[in-house]
Scaffold this motif. Structure first.
Motif, PDB file in Angstrom:
ATOM      1  N   ALA A   1       0.820  -1.215   0.000  1.00 36.05           N
ATOM      2  CA  ALA A   1       0.000   0.000   0.000  1.00 36.05           C
ATOM      3  C   ALA A   1       0.852   1.262   0.000  1.00 36.05           C
ATOM      4  CB  ALA A   1      -0.941  -0.003   1.208  1.00 36.05           C
ATOM      5  N   ALA A   2       2.138   1.131   0.326  1.00 39.44           N
ATOM      6  CA  ALA A   2       3.014   2.309   0.284  1.00 39.44           C
ATOM      7  C   ALA A   2       3.025   2.922  -1.116  1.00 39.44           C
ATOM      8  CB  ALA A   2       4.428   1.929   0.717  1.00 39.44           C
ATOM      9  N   GLU A   3       2.725   2.089  -2.121  1.00 38.33           N
ATOM     10  CA  GLU A   3       2.661   2.591  -3.497  1.00 38.33           C
ATOM     11  C   GLU A   3       1.612   3.704  -3.649  1.00 38.33           C
ATOM     12  OE1 GLU A   3       1.421  -0.360  -6.317  1.00 38.33           O
ATOM     13  OE2 GLU A   3       2.244   0.722  -8.028  1.00 38.33           O
ATOM     14  N   LEU A   4       0.638   3.728  -2.766  1.00 38.81           N
ATOM     15  CA  LEU A   4      -0.444   4.719  -2.880  1.00 38.81           C
ATOM     16  C   LEU A   4      -0.058   6.095  -2.346  1.00 38.81           C
ATOM     17  CD1 LEU A   4      -3.563   2.626  -1.791  1.00 38.81           C
ATOM     18  CD2 LEU A   4      -2.805   3.201  -4.102  1.00 38.81           C
ATOM     19  N   ILE A   5       1.070   6.175  -1.662  1.00 39.78           N
ATOM     20  CA  ILE A   5       1.434   7.460  -1.054  1.00 39.78           C
ATOM     21  C   ILE A   5       1.893   8.429  -2.131  1.00 39.78           C
ATOM     22  CG2 ILE A   5       3.058   8.622   0.486  1.00 39.78           C
ATOM     23  CD1 ILE A   5       3.042   5.931   2.117  1.00 39.78           C
ATOM     24  N   ARG A   6       1.232   9.552  -2.187  1.00 37.00           N
ATOM     25  CA  ARG A   6       1.612  10.589  -3.135  1.00 37.00           C
ATOM     26  C   ARG A   6       2.542  11.551  -2.409  1.00 37.00           C
ATOM     27  NH1 ARG A   6      -1.980  12.780  -7.279  1.00 37.00           N
ATOM     28  NH2 ARG A   6      -3.747  11.990  -6.149  1.00 37.00           N
ATOM     29  N   GLY A   7       3.722  11.769  -2.929  1.00 38.47           N
ATOM     30  CA  GLY A   7       4.665  12.677  -2.273  1.00 38.47           C
ATOM     31  C   GLY A   7       4.123  14.094  -2.225  1.00 38.47           C
ATOM     32  N   ALA A   8       4.517  14.845  -1.191  1.00 35.91           N
ATOM     33  CA  ALA A   8       4.043  16.225  -1.049  1.00 35.91           C
ATOM     34  C   ALA A   8       4.379  17.048  -2.287  1.00 35.91           C
ATOM     35  CB  ALA A   8       4.642  16.863   0.209  1.00 35.91           C
ATOM     36  N   ASP A   9       5.520  16.760  -2.919  1.00 35.77           N
ATOM     37  CA  ASP A   9       5.920  17.534  -4.098  1.00 35.77           C
ATOM     38  C   ASP A   9       4.942  17.347  -5.247  1.00 35.77           C
ATOM     39  OD1 ASP A   9       8.072  18.365  -2.728  1.00 35.77           O
ATOM     40  OD2 ASP A   9       9.545  17.122  -3.791  1.00 35.77           O
ATOM     41  N   ALA A  10       4.355  16.154  -5.340  1.00 31.62           N
ATOM     42  CA  ALA A  10       3.455  15.854  -6.448  1.00 31.62           C
ATOM     43  C   ALA A  10       2.009  16.159  -6.086  1.00 31.62           C
ATOM     44  CB  ALA A  10       3.589  14.385  -6.843  1.00 31.62           C
ATOM     45  N   ASP A  11       1.795  16.710  -4.913  1.00 29.35           N
ATOM     46  CA  ASP A  11       0.433  16.874  -4.415  1.00 29.35           C
ATOM     47  C   ASP A  11      -0.006  18.328  -4.542  1.00 29.35           C
ATOM     48  OD1 ASP A  11      -1.960  16.793  -2.835  1.00 29.35           O
ATOM     49  OD2 ASP A  11      -1.161  14.967  -1.945  1.00 29.35           O
ATOM     50  N   LEU A  12      -1.162  18.543  -5.120  1.00 30.55           N
ATOM     51  CA  LEU A  12      -1.685  19.906  -5.231  1.00 30.55           C
ATOM     52  C   LEU A  12      -2.231  20.406  -3.899  1.00 30.55           C
ATOM     53  CD1 LEU A  12      -3.585  19.742  -8.664  1.00 30.55           C
ATOM     54  CD2 LEU A  12      -1.233  20.399  -8.190  1.00 30.55           C
ATOM     55  N   PHE A  13      -2.324  19.502  -2.907  1.00 29.68           N
ATOM     56  CA  PHE A  13      -2.919  19.874  -1.613  1.00 29.68           C
ATOM     57  C   PHE A  13      -1.995  19.452  -0.476  1.00 29.68           C
ATOM     58  CE2 PHE A  13      -6.175  19.500  -4.750  1.00 29.68           C
ATOM     59  CZ  PHE A  13      -6.934  20.633  -4.555  1.00 29.68           C
ATOM     60  N   SER A  14      -0.718  19.800  -0.629  1.00 31.62           N
ATOM     61  CA  SER A  14       0.262  19.342   0.360  1.00 31.62           C
ATOM     62  C   SER A  14       0.163  20.122   1.664  1.00 31.62           C
ATOM     63  CB  SER A  14       1.669  19.446  -0.212  1.00 31.62           C
ATOM     64  OG  SER A  14       1.937  20.782  -0.581  1.00 31.62           O
ATOM     65  N   LEU A  15      -0.539  21.228   1.654  1.00 33.82           N
ATOM     66  CA  LEU A  15      -0.701  22.044   2.863  1.00 33.82           C
ATOM     67  C   LEU A  15      -2.157  22.472   2.994  1.00 33.82           C
ATOM     68  CD1 LEU A  15       2.027  24.816   3.253  1.00 33.82           C
ATOM     69  CD2 LEU A  15       1.583  22.893   4.770  1.00 33.82           C
ATOM     70  N   GLY A  16      -2.604  22.641   4.218  1.00 27.80           N
ATOM     71  CA  GLY A  16      -3.914  23.222   4.447  1.00 27.80           C
ATOM     72  C   GLY A  16      -3.976  24.636   3.881  1.00 27.80           C
ATOM     73  N   THR A  17      -5.182  25.075   3.566  1.00 31.03           N
ATOM     74  CA  THR A  17      -5.333  26.392   2.949  1.00 31.03           C
ATOM     75  C   THR A  17      -4.803  27.499   3.850  1.00 31.03           C
ATOM     76  OG1 THR A  17      -7.237  25.598   1.717  1.00 31.03           O
ATOM     77  CG2 THR A  17      -7.020  27.975   1.939  1.00 31.03           C
ATOM     78  N   ALA A  18      -5.161  27.465   5.125  1.00 30.94           N
ATOM     79  CA  ALA A  18      -4.713  28.520   6.041  1.00 30.94           C
ATOM     80  C   ALA A  18      -3.188  28.506   6.159  1.00 30.94           C
ATOM     81  CB  ALA A  18      -5.355  28.342   7.415  1.00 30.94           C
TER      82      ALA A  18
END
Lengths: 356, 356
Positions: free
Chosen positions: B224-241
């Motif tokens: 299941a580690a394959e499912l982890i999307r790295g923060a760099d590839a994530d459009l939502f790596s941080l909360g909006t605030a």
């Protein structure tokens, strides 16, 4: 073996055209559907039945232009974009890539939109089964969505009738007597996911039947719209890049705070070197005295830029500021080196920007 | 009726203690498990078996302090917070509330952490079934997670063995000949969701069996580690605030752009009224001339603040700036009203901040 449930594919529905008798097609393909079954239906066949199709040119660039126009029309709010990817909130309130507009499993001259009101579609299909076939079924309408943080898509519910979207465990206790917290399970999303395991994406299996789980005997229930979390209540209402850009824009609004409360505050580590034009007496300071050499307009401009940069960083830490021009206040002269003239004081306290 | 699959609860496992023989407990409770079955196991019983428990005081405030310390230790990165809610990325890479630390279904003197390596736990349980019982099963380890944009939690996979996490439809074609795009389905998440429908949260059903879907006959698969999307590839790596706050901080870094390219740019609508100290000749301007009354240091400071605010807003639109001090450049005098002196020019062009 205790009872569980089963998930059964409905094969042989074939191509669905606008105005098709969807209930009849499902019933003919699966005469074995019985009371209590949950029909999990891919939104695409609902959309096709309802004529939620848009014609689109085959050739570029007209195709891309038309696609853009359709996406704009389906979009209530852009949530995030990167390259060609557009995550948007639709008029229904769902957040998903390209507003759920799909060019697969349809002839290349058309795009398929989401159903206009997927909960209404679910209720309609449930009513059809009851009225025409005398069968009490529940209906879940599904779409395929990506999600932050995890690769891979899953099917989720965009419409539901005859089954509640959420199971609420709050207030219940576990075997140890602990009260369960925050445990509302999105049952219809889990049903959509389960059904996808027999539906696939190319196999022309747009419907699966879940048998063995409870459904509502009366009323349609709240619908999948209940699952929509409003942007105000969402910690991830904007993409990170979009929110950073908003922060940059907001920084321009960081000026004198209306709700300023003076008082001792802890200054954060400031991330850029301070020039001689800004003096921080010590780390518990609540005011920064700014000065420039007498008559040096260029340095005064620099001080202004630096004050504004400081304010933005302080605002990020929830600190408010008020800029007080020096005037001729003799009390400030002691903080200014010889040959310098005080420009003003940046008072630092508590408060917040209205727009944050 | 074409074949589907079934989901069967495993009841009667009872309380699981550190060092328990989990494989034996499951096998005893469900002697009907057979070759090809997928065991979907709640991470909590894996954690308990593996002793992933932390003692915690019963009374406040010591309890809350201890809980905070545990959360800090399990956190690789804070993603978002609001009030008491903390969404974090764990050392595994999963993003979830409170790092998956749970106080339910355990006696009140302990907290349950996630398994150290849930994929390894899944492989271990699969191997146990093969070696001790001669059964070829797949294993999915699950946890309950919230998600942005949608209310309600769903179970997802945090460990897997004997089944691949993703089914890749990319490159395949639908019945119309369209190539499917971006269609990697998170099969193990859908299995986790399906299993939750018979597991519930208080019912002491920590395991369900999925029967009728294909598993790997050889190898454990990617996990299941394959499912982890790295923060760099994530459009939502941080909360909006959090991202807005980052934007505020970044605004302090908006100074002369290293990669500045002068040239015609379209200026955005600037969201604050310009004072007389800033002149925008027309809307295709690539430079803003700033001036102040001769000798007026206070106005020069104001101009500096305003220049910095302008730069931040321009940076939000991807525009870079360079500030050029006026010096004695006589060409600027024409742009300055009588009695004024040019302070400098803000050149606007293309470029970007290194940190954006």
């Amino acid at each position: 073996m205790t009872q569980g449930f089963s998930v059964l594919p409905v094969v042989g529905i074939g191509d669905v055209r606008p105005g098709a008798d969807l209930a009849g097609l499902i019933r003919d393909a699966a005469p074995w559907i019985e009371d209590g079954d949950i029909l999990v239906v891919t939104s695409k066949v609902i959309s096709k039945t309802e004529g939620q199709l848009v014609e689109i040119p085959l050739d570029e660039p007209a195709r891309e232009t038309a696609r853009e126009a359709v996406l704009r029309a389906e979009t209530a709010r852009v949530v995030a974009r990167r390259g060609a990817t557009r995550i948007v909130q639709t008029h229904h309130g769902f957040v998903l890539a390209a507003a759920g507009i799909d060019a697969s499993n349809v002839d290349p001259t058309h795009l398929v939109l989401l159903p206009k009101d997927p909960d209404a579609s679910a209720r309609w299909l449930r009513d059809e089964f009851r009225e025409r076939f005398g069968l009490a079924v529940a209906v879940v309408v599904t779409d395929t969505m990506g999600r932050p943080w995890r690769l891979g898509l899953t099917d989720v519910a965009i419409g539901a009738a005859g089954i509640d979207a959420l199971t609420d465990y709050r207030g219940r206790r576990d075997a140890y007597g602990n009260e369960l917290q925050l445990t509302q399970m999105a049952v219809v999303d889990e049903l959509a996911a389960a059904a996808d395991l027999v539906k696939g994406k190319t196999d022309q299996v747009p419907v699966a039947v879940v048998r063995g789980l409870p459904i509502r005997t009366e009323g349609h229930g709240t619908g999948a719209a209940e699952l929509i979390r409003g942007a105000d209540a969402d910690l991830f209402s904007l993409g990170t890049a979009e929110a950073v850009a908003r922060g940059l824009r907001v920084s321009a609004e960081v000026t004198d705070a209306a709700a300023f409360q003076p008082g001792p505050v802890t200054l954060p580590d400031l991330p850029f070197p301070r020039t001689r034009s800004v003096i921080v007496p010590d780390n518990t300071a609540v005011a920064i005295v700014a000065w420039a050499p007498v008559g040096d307009l260029a340095r005064a401009v620099e001080v202004g830029m630096e004050i504004q940069r400081l304010r933005a960083v302080l605002a990020a830490d929830g600190l408010a500021t008020v800029w007080i021009e020096a005037g001729d206040d003799p009390r400030l002269t002691a903080d200014v080196p010889e040959g310098g003239v005080p420009l003003g004081v940046l008072a630092i306290g508590r408060g917040s920007l209205p727009s944050l």
